[in-house]
Enzyme design. Sequence first.
Site, PDB file in Angstrom:
ATOM      1  N   CYS A  79      -3.142   7.550   6.798  1.00 55.02           N
ATOM      2  CA  CYS A  79      -4.455   7.109   6.321  1.00 55.02           C
ATOM      3  C   CYS A  79      -5.600   7.568   7.214  1.00 55.02           C
ATOM      4  O   CYS A  79      -6.682   7.877   6.742  1.00 55.02           O
ATOM      5  CB  CYS A  79      -4.462   5.598   6.225  1.00 55.02           C
ATOM      6  SG  CYS A  79      -3.929   4.817   7.754  1.00 55.02           S
ATOM      7  N   GLU A  99      -6.371  -4.856  12.207  1.00 54.49           N
ATOM      8  CA  GLU A  99      -5.032  -5.155  12.687  1.00 54.49           C
ATOM      9  C   GLU A  99      -4.999  -4.829  14.171  1.00 54.49           C
ATOM     10  O   GLU A  99      -5.813  -4.055  14.669  1.00 54.49           O
ATOM     11  CB  GLU A  99      -4.000  -4.302  11.941  1.00 54.49           C
ATOM     12  CG  GLU A  99      -3.936  -4.649  10.454  1.00 54.49           C
ATOM     13  CD  GLU A  99      -2.716  -4.104   9.735  1.00 54.49           C
ATOM     14  OE1 GLU A  99      -2.531  -2.877   9.724  1.00 54.49           O
ATOM     15  OE2 GLU A  99      -1.957  -4.926   9.169  1.00 54.49           O
TER      16      GLU A  99
HETATM   17  P1  NDP Z   1      -0.767   2.018  -3.105  1.00 53.63           P
HETATM   18  O1  NDP Z   1      -2.120   1.456  -3.028  1.00 53.63           O
HETATM   19  O2  NDP Z   1      -0.351   2.728  -4.333  1.00 53.63           O
HETATM   20  O3  NDP Z   1       0.335   0.878  -2.865  1.00 53.63           O
HETATM   21  C1  NDP Z   1       0.319   0.034  -1.729  1.00 53.63           C
HETATM   22  C2  NDP Z   1       1.189  -1.183  -1.979  1.00 53.63           C
HETATM   23  O4  NDP Z   1       0.544  -2.046  -2.920  1.00 53.63           O
HETATM   24  C3  NDP Z   1       2.551  -0.839  -2.585  1.00 53.63           C
HETATM   25  O5  NDP Z   1       3.516  -1.713  -2.046  1.00 53.63           O
HETATM   26  C4  NDP Z   1       2.310  -1.112  -4.052  1.00 53.63           C
HETATM   27  O6  NDP Z   1       3.498  -1.351  -4.763  1.00 53.63           O
HETATM   28  C5  NDP Z   1       1.428  -2.341  -3.993  1.00 53.63           C
HETATM   29  N1  NDP Z   1       0.633  -2.610  -5.169  1.00 53.63           N
HETATM   30  C6  NDP Z   1       0.254  -1.759  -6.150  1.00 53.63           C
HETATM   31  N2  NDP Z   1      -0.518  -2.391  -7.063  1.00 53.63           N
HETATM   32  C7  NDP Z   1      -0.646  -3.681  -6.656  1.00 53.63           C
HETATM   33  C8  NDP Z   1      -1.329  -4.836  -7.167  1.00 53.63           C
HETATM   34  N3  NDP Z   1      -2.045  -4.789  -8.281  1.00 53.63           N
HETATM   35  N4  NDP Z   1      -1.232  -5.992  -6.485  1.00 53.63           N
HETATM   36  C9  NDP Z   1      -0.530  -6.058  -5.333  1.00 53.63           C
HETATM   37  N5  NDP Z   1       0.147  -5.007  -4.804  1.00 53.63           N
HETATM   38  C10 NDP Z   1       0.087  -3.828  -5.455  1.00 53.63           C
HETATM   39  O7  NDP Z   1      -0.631   2.958  -1.822  1.00 53.63           O
HETATM   40  P2  NDP Z   1       0.525   3.971  -1.446  1.00 53.63           P
HETATM   41  O8  NDP Z   1       1.803   3.237  -1.275  1.00 53.63           O
HETATM   42  O9  NDP Z   1       0.463   5.105  -2.412  1.00 53.63           O
HETATM   43  O10 NDP Z   1       0.046   4.459  -0.002  1.00 53.63           O
HETATM   44  C11 NDP Z   1      -0.922   5.430   0.167  1.00 53.63           C
HETATM   45  C12 NDP Z   1      -2.280   4.824   0.409  1.00 53.63           C
HETATM   46  O11 NDP Z   1      -2.222   3.867   1.461  1.00 53.63           O
HETATM   47  C13 NDP Z   1      -3.304   5.832   0.846  1.00 53.63           C
HETATM   48  O12 NDP Z   1      -4.532   5.623   0.202  1.00 53.63           O
HETATM   49  C14 NDP Z   1      -3.461   5.573   2.322  1.00 53.63           C
HETATM   50  O13 NDP Z   1      -4.679   5.977   2.848  1.00 53.63           O
HETATM   51  C15 NDP Z   1      -3.259   4.103   2.395  1.00 53.63           C
HETATM   52  N6  NDP Z   1      -2.817   3.730   3.737  1.00 53.63           N
HETATM   53  C16 NDP Z   1      -3.688   3.056   4.558  1.00 53.63           C
HETATM   54  C17 NDP Z   1      -3.353   2.753   5.861  1.00 53.63           C
HETATM   55  C18 NDP Z   1      -4.287   1.992   6.743  1.00 53.63           C
HETATM   56  O14 NDP Z   1      -3.823   1.375   7.703  1.00 53.63           O
HETATM   57  N7  NDP Z   1      -5.580   1.978   6.535  1.00 53.63           N
HETATM   58  C19 NDP Z   1      -2.056   3.168   6.408  1.00 53.63           C
HETATM   59  C20 NDP Z   1      -1.203   3.822   5.450  1.00 53.63           C
HETATM   60  C21 NDP Z   1      -1.595   4.098   4.171  1.00 53.63           C
HETATM   61  P3  NDP Z   1       4.358  -0.143  -5.362  1.00 53.63           P
HETATM   62  O15 NDP Z   1       3.883   1.123  -4.758  1.00 53.63           O
HETATM   63  O16 NDP Z   1       5.738  -0.498  -4.962  1.00 53.63           O
HETATM   64  O17 NDP Z   1       4.144  -0.177  -6.836  1.00 53.63           O
END
Ligand code: NDP
Length: 423
Positions: free
Chosen positions: A221, A397
Amino acid sequence: MTGTERGRILRRAADIMRARNRELSELETKDTGKPLQETLVADATSGADALEYFGGLAATLSGEHIQMGEDFIYTRREPLGVTVGIGAWNYPTQIACWKAAPALACGNTMVFKPSETTPLCALKVAEILIEAGAPPGVFNVVQGYGDVGAALVEDDRVAKVSLTGSVPTGRRVYAAAATGIKSVTMELGGKSPLVVFDDASLEDAVSAAINANFYSSGQICSNGTRVFVQDGIREAFLDRLSERLRGVTIGDPLDEATNFGPMVSERQREIVEGFVAKGRAEGARLVAGGGRPEGKGAGFWIEPTVFADVTDDMTIAREEIFGPVMSVFGFATEDEALARANATIYGLSAGVFTRDLARAHRVVAGLQAGSCWINTYNLTPVEAPFGGMKMSGVGRENGQVAIEHWSQIKTVYVAMGPVEAPY
Ligand code: NDP
């Protein structure tokens, strides 16, 4: 439990995690596709650091005493209650620990939902915490898709939600949490700038740009995906970068010689390839990569990719790619670099390379980003607060400040004299 007792369990969990680092790293590599060379030093180890750090803080948590003449006030630092952690797929162990460690240190319980793409490592974190003495039910893992995350966020019994994910998911989770007036921590996406002035160490700046774009195959990220290089050294920078990229070892992630792995999923590769196609179509100059490496067998491979001559309005300059695609821009002056670095909806991280100390601090002061680095990039020790400004997030965090996000204050006013009333 007392803070000391909670801390002891967390520190024991940290020790178990370190002792099993190889086994956990291999699992993390199988879960994510990240090279073992990385997971051995960046995943369970970072998780263990968080367990140890917040384990150490647990015994120090306290309220304050405020004297009011004869009367006095004291505050109690109390847990929030049942908390929910929801994780992305790029750092499954680290994300689970960065959320669980402060939550448990403050006396909360947690239900954690990993990304369905990487379901394994959070289960190991749960096993280790139980083995270390956490009572059953204190840290729980629930598997599922986004709908499971949504159900957790909406549950009335939940007091706080900490999400690591994309901005669109963050918006949905934040809105759902607002309906229940729940606390949130949002660690969301980024499109961070790395600004290289012409007095910088070229070799260090190239190293940082490589780390800031290709570590974890770009699935980080905080990556510095917009690399602004001052006009005087831009071509030298690109030449040296291309040369260094020829040294990349792409291959089996379980081979410790490999330093560049595949994308986590076919879907993620499709997304990244879509951005590469847009970069080409919109007129950016492809300097390196852009395709699938040959002869690597099964796996969602994509080469480390560099675009030059990128302009601020191009899609690859504006949108988070979350893959190994670096965009290099030119700039002339400090003011211009700062204005363009800040011209984004995101505000997660930023880096500055210069030998001029006054300029480094001046530029950092002007950057709209939660984490800034001077003459390095992407170092995120647990002692340091981490989180985003603008659309990149809410709250922080790690560091001592995380305690404020995982506990609440109760104020107790104690009267020592008679109660006066008007009638
Ligand atoms: P997503 O936003 O697609 O998913 C994140 C988590 O949220 C997953 O476990 C997902 O479940 C869950 N989720 C999806 N929809 C909902 C909802 N409506 N309510 C609650 N939970 C939900 O992100 P990615 O997994 O694709 O990760 C990539 C993204 O994460 C990038 O944008 C990146 O920048 C960000 N990121 C940020 C970090 C930070 O510390 N700032 C660190 C790492 C990544 P599921 O996928 O199982 O459907």
